[in-house]
Design an enzyme around this catalytic site. Structure first.
Site, mmCIF file in Angstrom:
data_model
loop_
_atom_site.group_PDB
_atom_site.id
_atom_site.type_symbol
_atom_site.label_atom_id
_atom_site.label_comp_id
_atom_site.label_asym_id
_atom_site.label_seq_id
_atom_site.Cartn_x
_atom_site.Cartn_y
_atom_site.Cartn_z
ATOM 1 N N TYR A 59 -8.865 -10.914 2.353
ATOM 2 C CA TYR A 59 -8.736 -10.851 3.816
ATOM 3 C C TYR A 59 -7.872 -11.978 4.361
ATOM 4 C CZ TYR A 59 -11.794 -6.878 3.988
ATOM 5 O OH TYR A 59 -12.289 -5.610 3.809
ATOM 6 N N ARG A 62 -4.317 -10.891 4.242
ATOM 7 C CA ARG A 62 -3.999 -9.947 5.330
ATOM 8 C C ARG A 62 -3.939 -10.673 6.679
ATOM 9 N NH1 ARG A 62 -8.178 -5.155 4.459
ATOM 10 N NH2 ARG A 62 -7.035 -4.140 6.151
ATOM 11 N N ASN A 97 -8.535 0.589 12.467
ATOM 12 C CA ASN A 97 -7.745 -0.547 12.010
ATOM 13 C C ASN A 97 -8.412 -1.858 12.411
ATOM 14 O OD1 ASN A 97 -5.975 1.430 11.183
ATOM 15 N ND2 ASN A 97 -4.612 1.188 12.945
ATOM 16 N N ILE A 98 -8.203 -2.860 11.589
ATOM 17 C CA ILE A 98 -8.774 -4.180 11.899
ATOM 18 C C ILE A 98 -7.689 -5.161 12.354
ATOM 19 C CG2 ILE A 98 -10.718 -3.810 10.348
ATOM 20 C CD1 ILE A 98 -9.407 -5.542 8.256
ATOM 21 N N HIS A 114 -14.263 -0.361 12.698
ATOM 22 C CA HIS A 114 -14.413 -0.987 11.382
ATOM 23 C C HIS A 114 -14.259 -2.497 11.439
ATOM 24 C CE1 HIS A 114 -13.289 3.058 9.261
ATOM 25 N NE2 HIS A 114 -14.502 3.048 9.743
ATOM 26 N N LEU A 209 2.044 11.471 9.780
ATOM 27 C CA LEU A 209 3.285 11.634 9.003
ATOM 28 C C LEU A 209 3.277 12.934 8.215
ATOM 29 C CD1 LEU A 209 5.905 10.072 8.428
ATOM 30 C CD2 LEU A 209 4.826 9.167 6.366
ATOM 31 N N GLU A 210 2.055 13.271 7.734
ATOM 32 C CA GLU A 210 1.876 14.546 7.020
ATOM 33 C C GLU A 210 0.494 15.072 7.376
ATOM 34 O OE1 GLU A 210 2.555 12.930 3.200
ATOM 35 O OE2 GLU A 210 0.519 12.119 2.995
HETATM 36 C C1 BV8 Z 1 -21.072 4.799 7.006
HETATM 37 C C2 BV8 Z 1 -12.726 -1.926 5.654
HETATM 38 C C3 BV8 Z 1 -23.340 5.358 7.567
HETATM 39 C C4 BV8 Z 1 -11.901 -2.603 6.635
HETATM 40 C C5 BV8 Z 1 -12.948 0.450 5.487
HETATM 41 C C6 BV8 Z 1 -20.376 11.330 5.263
HETATM 42 C C7 BV8 Z 1 -20.927 10.833 6.462
HETATM 43 C C8 BV8 Z 1 -21.074 9.467 6.655
HETATM 44 C C9 BV8 Z 1 -20.663 8.567 5.663
HETATM 45 C C10 BV8 Z 1 -20.121 9.046 4.483
HETATM 46 C C11 BV8 Z 1 -19.974 10.419 4.292
HETATM 47 N N1 BV8 Z 1 -19.432 10.586 3.057
HETATM 48 C C12 BV8 Z 1 -19.212 9.390 2.493
HETATM 49 C C13 BV8 Z 1 -19.632 8.422 3.309
HETATM 50 C C14 BV8 Z 1 -19.575 6.988 3.019
HETATM 51 C C15 BV8 Z 1 -18.244 6.320 3.369
HETATM 52 C C16 BV8 Z 1 -17.030 7.198 3.190
HETATM 53 O O1 BV8 Z 1 -16.537 7.797 4.129
HETATM 54 N N2 BV8 Z 1 -16.526 7.262 1.979
HETATM 55 C C17 BV8 Z 1 -15.320 8.042 1.727
HETATM 56 C C18 BV8 Z 1 -14.419 7.304 0.775
HETATM 57 C C19 BV8 Z 1 -15.738 9.413 1.227
HETATM 58 N N3 BV8 Z 1 -18.278 5.841 4.735
HETATM 59 C C20 BV8 Z 1 -18.847 4.644 5.003
HETATM 60 O O2 BV8 Z 1 -19.414 3.966 4.170
HETATM 61 C C21 BV8 Z 1 -18.826 4.185 6.440
HETATM 62 N N4 BV8 Z 1 -20.176 3.846 6.841
HETATM 63 O O3 BV8 Z 1 -20.829 5.960 6.813
HETATM 64 O O4 BV8 Z 1 -22.334 4.336 7.389
HETATM 65 C C22 BV8 Z 1 -23.361 5.755 8.985
HETATM 66 C C23 BV8 Z 1 -22.486 6.743 9.472
HETATM 67 C C24 BV8 Z 1 -22.540 7.111 10.790
HETATM 68 C C25 BV8 Z 1 -23.441 6.522 11.652
HETATM 69 C C26 BV8 Z 1 -24.312 5.536 11.180
HETATM 70 C C27 BV8 Z 1 -24.276 5.152 9.840
HETATM 71 C C28 BV8 Z 1 -17.988 2.915 6.610
HETATM 72 C C29 BV8 Z 1 -16.544 3.224 6.417
HETATM 73 C C30 BV8 Z 1 -15.685 1.975 6.705
HETATM 74 C C31 BV8 Z 1 -15.163 1.427 5.428
HETATM 75 N N5 BV8 Z 1 -14.220 0.337 5.680
HETATM 76 N N6 BV8 Z 1 -12.172 -0.602 5.432
HETATM 77 C C32 BV8 Z 1 -10.579 -2.969 6.020
HETATM 78 O O5 BV8 Z 1 -10.567 -3.665 4.989
HETATM 79 O O6 BV8 Z 1 -9.583 -2.543 6.594
HETATM 80 S S1 BV8 Z 1 -12.281 1.987 5.252
HETATM 81 C C33 BV8 Z 1 -10.597 2.011 5.310
HETATM 82 O O7 BV8 Z 1 -10.249 3.403 5.399
HETATM 83 C C34 BV8 Z 1 -10.011 1.368 6.537
HETATM 84 O O8 BV8 Z 1 -10.971 0.933 7.471
HETATM 85 C C35 BV8 Z 1 -9.207 2.492 7.152
HETATM 86 O O9 BV8 Z 1 -9.125 2.331 8.498
HETATM 87 C C36 BV8 Z 1 -10.014 3.662 6.753
HETATM 88 C C37 BV8 Z 1 -9.361 4.998 6.920
HETATM 89 O O10 BV8 Z 1 -8.100 4.952 6.279
HETATM 90 P P1 BV8 Z 1 -6.828 5.405 7.153
HETATM 91 O O11 BV8 Z 1 -6.750 4.531 8.343
HETATM 92 O O12 BV8 Z 1 -6.883 6.858 7.366
HETATM 93 O O13 BV8 Z 1 -5.636 5.002 6.188
HETATM 94 P P2 BV8 Z 1 -5.068 5.868 4.963
HETATM 95 O O14 BV8 Z 1 -4.192 4.968 4.171
HETATM 96 O O15 BV8 Z 1 -6.187 6.577 4.274
HETATM 97 O O16 BV8 Z 1 -4.168 6.998 5.667
HETATM 98 C C38 BV8 Z 1 -3.028 6.625 6.407
HETATM 99 C C39 BV8 Z 1 -2.468 7.887 7.037
HETATM 100 O O17 BV8 Z 1 -1.360 7.532 7.860
HETATM 101 C C40 BV8 Z 1 -1.962 8.891 6.014
HETATM 102 O O18 BV8 Z 1 -2.406 10.191 6.389
HETATM 103 C C41 BV8 Z 1 -0.433 8.796 6.147
HETATM 104 O O19 BV8 Z 1 0.185 10.048 5.930
HETATM 105 C C42 BV8 Z 1 -0.285 8.401 7.588
HETATM 106 N N7 BV8 Z 1 0.955 7.651 7.857
HETATM 107 C C43 BV8 Z 1 1.612 6.787 7.047
HETATM 108 N N8 BV8 Z 1 2.697 6.306 7.691
HETATM 109 C C44 BV8 Z 1 2.708 6.861 8.933
HETATM 110 C C45 BV8 Z 1 1.601 7.720 9.052
HETATM 111 N N9 BV8 Z 1 1.344 8.435 10.158
HETATM 112 C C46 BV8 Z 1 2.198 8.295 11.194
HETATM 113 N N10 BV8 Z 1 3.287 7.486 11.159
HETATM 114 C C47 BV8 Z 1 3.565 6.761 10.048
HETATM 115 N N11 BV8 Z 1 4.664 5.991 10.041
#
Ligand code: BV8
Length: 235
Positions: A59, A62, A97-98, A114, A209-210
Site C-alpha cells: 500500500y 501505491r 477505488n481507493i 472499499h 472499455l469492454e
Molecule cells: C463482502 C481492496 C460480505 C482495496 C478489494 C457474493 C456476495 C457477497 C460477497 C461475495 C459473493 N461472492 C464472493 C464474495 C466475496 C468477495 C468477492 O466478491 N470475491 C470475488 C473475487 C468473487 N467479496 C468480498 O469479500 C467483499 N466483502 O462481500 O462482505 C458482505 C457483503 C455485503 C454486505 C455485507 C457484507 C469485499 C470486496 C472488497 C475487496 N477489496 N480491494 C484495494 O487494494 O484496492 S477488491 C478490488 O476489486 C478493488 O477494490 C477493486 O475496486 C475491485 C473491483 O475491481 P475493478 O474496479 O472492477 O477492477 P478490474 O481490474 O477488475 O476491472 C477494471 C475494468 O475496467 C475492466 O473491465 C476493464 O475492461 C475496464 N477498463 C480498463 N481500462 C479502461 C476501462 N474502462 C474504461 N476506460 C478505460 N480506460
C-alpha cells in the site's frame, strides 16, 4: 446529459478502469495489480496479520505513486463532477477505488465503499485517520494513544464494504444507475445492477472499455475508454 423523464437521482458506480487513463493500474487486466501480487497475501485480513510488513509495502508503494507520481483526475472524473454540479436531482458516486481522484476532480457526494488509500485505521479504536509516511503498523495510535495495529483503511476480501445501507437506499431510489470501469467480478458491487433491475424502475447503463462480467444485465452498454465515454454521456 442523460435522457431520463424527471430529474430523478443518479447513482454512478466506478471501478479501477476510470482511473486507468490517469496512470493507475487496474486489477484484472493483463498488466493489472493481481498479475503481480496474490490477493491472499495483500488484500485479506489473514494476509495482513501473517505479514503486515508486506501489506504495508504494497500500500505504501501505491500511496507514493498516487501522491508523487503525477497522477491527476482525467476527463471522466471531471465529467462526473460536472454531472453532480449541473444535474437537478441527486448524483451519488459510489467508488470501489481507493484513490482520491474523484475528490480532486470536485466530486463531493461520494462513497468509497472499499476504503481510502491515503487513510489508515487503528485496529483498537477503529478511527480512520490521514496516513503519514512516518506512521508504521506498530506506531502508537495518534488518536487513542495505545500501541495496537495501524492498518490501511481499506476493505479487504471477507470484510464488510463501507456505508452499504446508504448505498442500497440510493440504489433503491435512483432513476438511473451507471457503472463505469469495473469488470463486475467483485461483490457486492457487482450485484448492484441486479438490485436496481429488481426494483423495476430505473434505467441501467454500463460504460466500459469492454463488456464486463455483468454486461448482459444492463439496458445499455457502451464500450470505449472512460475519458471519451463519460464526457459524451454527461455533456
Ligand atoms: C463482502 C481492496 C460480505 C482495496 C478489494 C457474493 C456476495 C457477497 C460477497 C461475495 C459473493 N461472492 C464472493 C464474495 C466475496 C468477495 C468477492 O466478491 N470475491 C470475488 C473475487 C468473487 N467479496 C468480498 O469479500 C467483499 N466483502 O462481500 O462482505 C458482505 C457483503 C455485503 C454486505 C455485507 C457484507 C469485499 C470486496 C472488497 C475487496 N477489496 N480491494 C484495494 O487494494 O484496492 S477488491 C478490488 O476489486 C478493488 O477494490 C477493486 O475496486 C475491485 C473491483 O475491481 P475493478 O474496479 O472492477 O477492477 P478490474 O481490474 O477488475 O476491472 C477494471 C475494468 O475496467 C475492466 O473491465 C476493464 O475492461 C475496464 N477498463 C480498463 N481500462 C479502461 C476501462 N474502462 C474504461 N476506460 C478505460 N480506460
Amino acid at each position: 446529459m442523460p435522457q431520463v423523464s424527471t430529474p430523478g437521482s443518479i447513482v454512478v458506480l466506478t471501478g479501477a478502469g476510470i482511473s486507468k487513463e490517469s496512470g493507475l493500474d487496474t486489477f484484472r487486466d493483463h498488466d493489472g495489480l493481481w498479475a503481480r501480487v496474490r490477493i491472499e497475501d495483500v488484500a485479506t485480513p489473514e494476509g495482513f496479520h501473517r505479514d503486515p510488513g508486506r501489506v504495508q509495502h504494497f500500500y505504501n508503494a501505491r500511496r507514493r505513486e498516487l501522491s508523487e507520481g503525477g497522477i491527476e483526475p482525467n476527463p471522466a472524473h471531471l465529467a462526473l463532477a460536472r454531472l453532480e454540479r449541473d444535474w437537478p436531482g441527486e448524483v451519488l458516486i459510489v467508488t470501489q477505488n481507493i484513490d482520491d481522484l474523484h475528490e480532486r476532480a470536485g466530486t463531493s457526494n461520494l462513497i468509497h465503499m472499499h476504503g481510502e488509500l491515503l487513510k489508515i485505521r487503528c485496529e483498537r479504536c477503529q478511527r480512520p485517520m490521514r496516513w503519514a509516511a512516518d506512521l508504521e503498523v506498530s506506531s502508537l495510535c495518534p488518536d487513542c494513544g495505545r500501541a495496537g495495529v495501524l492498518r490501511p483503511h481499506v476493505v479487504w476480501f471477507g470484510e464488510v464494504p463501507l456505508e452499504m445501507d446508504r448505498i442500497l437506499t440510493a440504489l433503491d431510489r435512483c432513476s438511473l444507475f451507471v457503472s463505469i470501469g469495473t469488470s463486475g467480478h467483485v461483490y457486492p458491487a457487482a450485484g448492484f445492477v441486479s438490485a436496481v433491475r429488481n426494483g423495476g424502475r430505473a434505467r441501467t447503463l454500463e460504460l466500459n472499455l469492454e463488456p464486463s462480467n455483468g454486461a448482459s444485465l444492463f439496458h445499455d452498454v457502451r464500450t470505449g475508454p472512460a475519458s471519451e465515454l463519460v464526457p459524451a454521456f454527461v455533456d
